[in-house]
Every structure is written in structure tokens, then in C-alpha cells.
Motif scaffolding. Structure first.
Motif, mmCIF file in Angstrom:
data_model
loop_
_atom_site.group_PDB
_atom_site.id
_atom_site.type_symbol
_atom_site.label_atom_id
_atom_site.label_comp_id
_atom_site.label_asym_id
_atom_site.label_seq_id
_atom_site.Cartn_x
_atom_site.Cartn_y
_atom_site.Cartn_z
ATOM 1 N N ARG A 288 0.850 -1.194 0.000
ATOM 2 C CA ARG A 288 0.000 0.000 0.000
ATOM 3 C C ARG A 288 0.886 1.244 0.000
ATOM 4 N N ARG B 190 -7.081 5.905 -6.547
ATOM 5 C CA ARG B 190 -7.712 5.082 -5.513
ATOM 6 C C ARG B 190 -6.679 4.564 -4.514
ATOM 7 N N THR C 52 -6.606 5.327 -0.413
ATOM 8 C CA THR C 52 -6.686 4.270 0.605
ATOM 9 C C THR C 52 -5.452 4.258 1.483
#
Length: 457
Positions: free
Chosen positions: A317, A366, A370
């Protein structure tokens, strides 16, 4: 209860048309209704596509004062390390009132670009001679106040800075302004919570500066003394010299050492992590930590290029940050992140896992939402019930493809934008930017300019 009607909006399930967004009294989102009919005088029709506001995971506010002033070669071997000396000199010109003026204008610039919350990695704790202020959070509190005054969400990350290198050398004279220990850091946290007691948009975490500045023993101890979900940010493996010095002192690479010795988890953000091996990428991904990538600053300083496709393929991430604030533009951060991969690998459309396909702009936006929300510990990044109403309305007149729909909007905004595509910005249910204008920007710019003249004198 006010409500908005967006012609289109990016929802967790994808793009939807005619989206009604109900805003609750506490600034969070209530019901979200696609395919809604316009009704009632209290429904505000928005002028363009709506996306969640972008989290900015990494900022040093005071460095905005030197943006553009470090672009002269004074040494044939000019590098991050020579830039750092210039930055240290700038840090010693900024007093509390100066920081207030710089932060006010900086946060307005961020809002106008589409950032709606920011992580301030702050280490100007002491007076310019290293003497502690009476309130250990004097400088940090100026940032809290600036965020409240301008309307941006803030995750305040006071820095722990205890030594000058991996070998435990004492702080250099130029670093005394940054000096903290565990006890003083805890006092700063306590004071920040008091200063921000009335702010719904403030979170408080910590930032051990780096493994150069904090030992792993101290890092473990301070992490264990705080709630398990405390947001923790740390610089790591930004420069190859840092990697080499860490190996020489400890026998391990910085990320390798951090992952082995510290309780790294989902509430951590590893800033830069540029120079990493495959196993280190896999360990970061497995821990749930977010990689905090700052492509404009990393390019400006010559740090290197983060191996993003490989990181995504192992499930990593990431979020994006403006770092040195030489440019305030999340769209350009994402563009440069992708272009760095293309230049490195000689292929296009790289910011996806190896087996994936689809819109690069859509995937990157996106992912940064996140990862950024997780890194800042803030309820943002999603247009859905219960999340804070942080929204950006895009201006089709600033898109090179004004009739673009769905993810083509994001591809166009990121990869073809010559100007910021943002028209209106809402934070916590309050409009902070309307038609590209923040109501405080004229006064803030004048104060910022006066401060620059003062500290340059």
C-alpha cells in the motif's frame, strides 16, 4: 441537514451519476444515493465530477520558505547531503510567528490543489540556539492552529530526534533545534492534545525521524509506551549513503533492520523507502505498513525511484506526500510516480500489479486515497456513510478532455493537466475553496511574502 447533488462521483463501488450526498451536522457523510432526482431548495447542485479529497502523507511545512532557493550548484558533487546543509540553515531562520505565516499559506495552497488532510512531520521543537520553549509544543501548536484556521485536516507527527548517526554520535550544532528525547516527546503529545481539544479534524501520532536519529531500542520502547494503533511515521532508506552507513554500523540494511527490530504494523508509514530489495518490499507489504512516496521531492533531491510495480505485485500500500513542498500538486505527484517507472523500465502503464489491467490514473488515485487515509489515521478517502465529508469538485474546463467520464477523468487530470483541475474543496462538511479561491488566501499570501522578506534579511 444540507445535501449535495454531484453530476458524477467516485464511490467505493465505482463511478456513479447524479449522486446525492447528505452531509451531517458533525461534518461526516450521511446517506449517499446514486441516480437521485434533484429536489428541494436545500440541495446544492455541484458544477463538476466529485472525488474524495487526497490525503497528503508527508509534509515539512517550514521548508515551503526555501522552495526554489536551493537550485544553484555550489559543489560539483551536489546531492541530498549538500541540500540538507542548506535546509538546516533555513530551519534556523524560522520563529514561531514565521511558522504560523508559512503554514497558513501552505495549507491554503494544499487545499486549492485537492489535498484535504496532511501529515505534518515536524521537528522544529526548540529555539534557534537549541533552548527549549516554555511550552515544548510551541512550534507544533502553531501548525495545529494554522490547520484549524485554514480548514485542512491534520495529523500532527512530532519528531523524535536524538542522535546524529547510526553510530550514536551526538547531535551536530545545526541539529540542536530538532533535539528531543522520549520524555519531551510525550509532553509534546500531551500539549498537542490540549491545543487541539476542540478540533474534529486533528489526529496526533509520532515520527521517529529515522534510524540515523533514533536507535531501534528507543524506537521499540516509545512504540510500546503508546496505544497500539498510534500513527507512526519514519524516514527510511531514502538515500544509498544511508543504506551503506546502516550496513557499516549494524550489519543490516535500514528496512531490514526496522522490520526485524521494531513492531512495524498497519499504523506505520515508511517515508520514501526508496532503496529496497524484493524481500524488504514483501516484508513491508506483509506488515500492512504504508509506503509514503514523495516523487516530486525525491526527484528534486535525486533520491532515486521507488520500485512501485514490484511493491504492488506483493500487495503493498502507498500514499503520496508533498514533503519539502517545492510543488503543491497531488496530480503531478502521481504523474511523476508513474513516469519514473516508465523511465526506469522502458515500458508504459506501470503502476499496477503485473497481472492487472485498466486505468492507470484511476488505479493510482484510488491507491493513494486508501493508503493515505490509513497512513494518517483519518476517516477520509471515501465518499460513503460515516466518513468525513472531504470532497474535491473538478473543473471540466481545466481538463484537456472536457467530456471525459469515469476513470478517463482521472487519467486526463493526472496525465494531461497543465493546471490544477480542482474547482471546489470541502473539508469536514465545510466549503474551504470555492471556484478555485480560498477566502483567506489574499491575506495569507501577503503575510507569507512579508515573512520571507523578514527571514531573508
Amino acid at each position: 441537514m444540507p445535501c449535495l447533488l454531484a453530476p458524477s462521483a467516485l464511490l467505493p463501488s465505482g463511478w456513479a451519476r447524479n449522486v446525492r450526498i447528505d452531509i451531517l451536522e458533525d461534518g461526516t457523510i450521511g446517506r449517499v444515493t446514486p441516480d437521485a432526482e434533484p429536489q428541494g431548495d436545500r440541495m446544492e447542485r455541484l458544477a463538476g465530477p466529485v472525488v474524495p479529497g487526497m490525503p497528503n502523507v508527508h509534509s515539512h511545512a517550514f521548508q515551503r520558505a526555501m522552495a526554489g532557493l536551493a537550485e544553484k550548484r555550489r559543489d560539483p558533487a551536489d546531492s541530498f547531503w549538500t541540500w540538507r546543509e542548506r535546509m538546516y540553515r533555513a530551519a534556523h531562520t524560522v520563529g514561531p510567528d514565521d511558522l504560523s505565516a508559512i503554514a497558513d499559506y501552505l495549507f491554503i495552497e494544499m487545499l486549492k490543489s485537492g489535498y484535504t488532510t496532511v501529515g505534518e512531520f515536524h521537528y522544529l521543537h526548540n529555539d534557534t540556539d537549541g533552548t527549549p520553549y516554555a511550552d515544548p509544543a510551541e512550534m507544533s501548536a502553531r501548525l495545529v492552529r494554522a490547520a484549524a484556521d485554514t480548514g485542512i485536516g491534520l495529523t500532527m507527527l512530532p519528531v523524535l530526534y536524538m542522535r546524529a548517526g547510526f553510530d550514536g554520535a551526538p547531535l551536530e550544532t545545526a541539529q540542536r533545534r530538532f533535539a528531543t528525547d522520549e520524555e519531551r516527546l510525550l509532553k509534546i503529545l500531551e500539549s498537542l492534545r490540549w491545543h487541539g481539544r476542540d478540533s474534529a479534524n486533528l489526529r496526533v501520532g509520532i515520527a521517529p525521524h529515522s534510524l540515523r536519529a533514533v536507535s531501534v531500542d528507543v524506537l521499540r520502547h516509545i512504540a510500546s509506551a503508546l496505544p497500539e494503533d498510534t500513527t507512526i511515521h519514519i524516514h527510511v532508506a531514502e538515500q544509498m549513503r544511508e543504506v551503506e552507513d546502516c550496513i557499516a554500523a549494524t550489519g543490516a540494511r535500514p528496512v531490514e533492520l526496522l522490520m526485524a527490530e521494531a513492531p512495524v504494523g498497519a499504523s506505520w508509514c515508511l517515508i520514501h523507502a526508496t532503496h529496497v530489495l524484493h524481500d524488504e518490499l514483501a516484508d513491508i507489504a506483509a506488515s500492512g505498513a504504508v509506503a509514503g512516496l514523495c516523487p516530486i521531492t525525491e526527484g528534486n533531491l535525486g533520491d532515486g525511484v521507488f520500485p512501485l510495480p514490484e511493491f504492488l505485485t506483493v500487495g503493498g500500500r502507498y500514499g503520496i506526500g508533498s514533503d519539502s513542498n517545492v510543488t503543491l500538486n497531488p496530480w503531478e505527484e502521481l504523474r511523476l510516480l508513474e513516469y519514473g517507472q516508465r523511465l526506469t523500465h522502458g515500458r508504459r502503464c506501470m503502476s499496477l500489479p503485473e497481472d492487472a489491467s485498466g486505468s492507470i490514473g484511476g488505479a493510482m488515485y484510488r491507491a493513494a486515497l486508501t493508503g493515505g487515509a490509513a497512513a494518517l489515521g483519518q476517516p477520509v478517502g471515501v465518499i460513503a456513510e460515516g466518513f468525513r465529508a472531504d470532497l474535491a469538485v473538478l473543473d471540466r474546463n481545466r481538463l484537456s478532455q472536457p467530456d471525459a467520464e469515469e476513470d478517463d477523468i482521472l487519467d486526463t487530470a493526472i496525465f494531461t493537466g497543465a493546471s490544477l483541475p480542482v474547482r471546489d474543496v470541502m473539508v469536514g462538511g465545510i466549503w474551504r475553496v470555492r471556484e478555485g479561491y480560498h477566502p483567506q488566501e489574499q491575506a495569507a499570501r501577503a503575510a507569507f511574502a512579508a515573512t520571507l522578506r523578514k527571514i531573508a534579511a
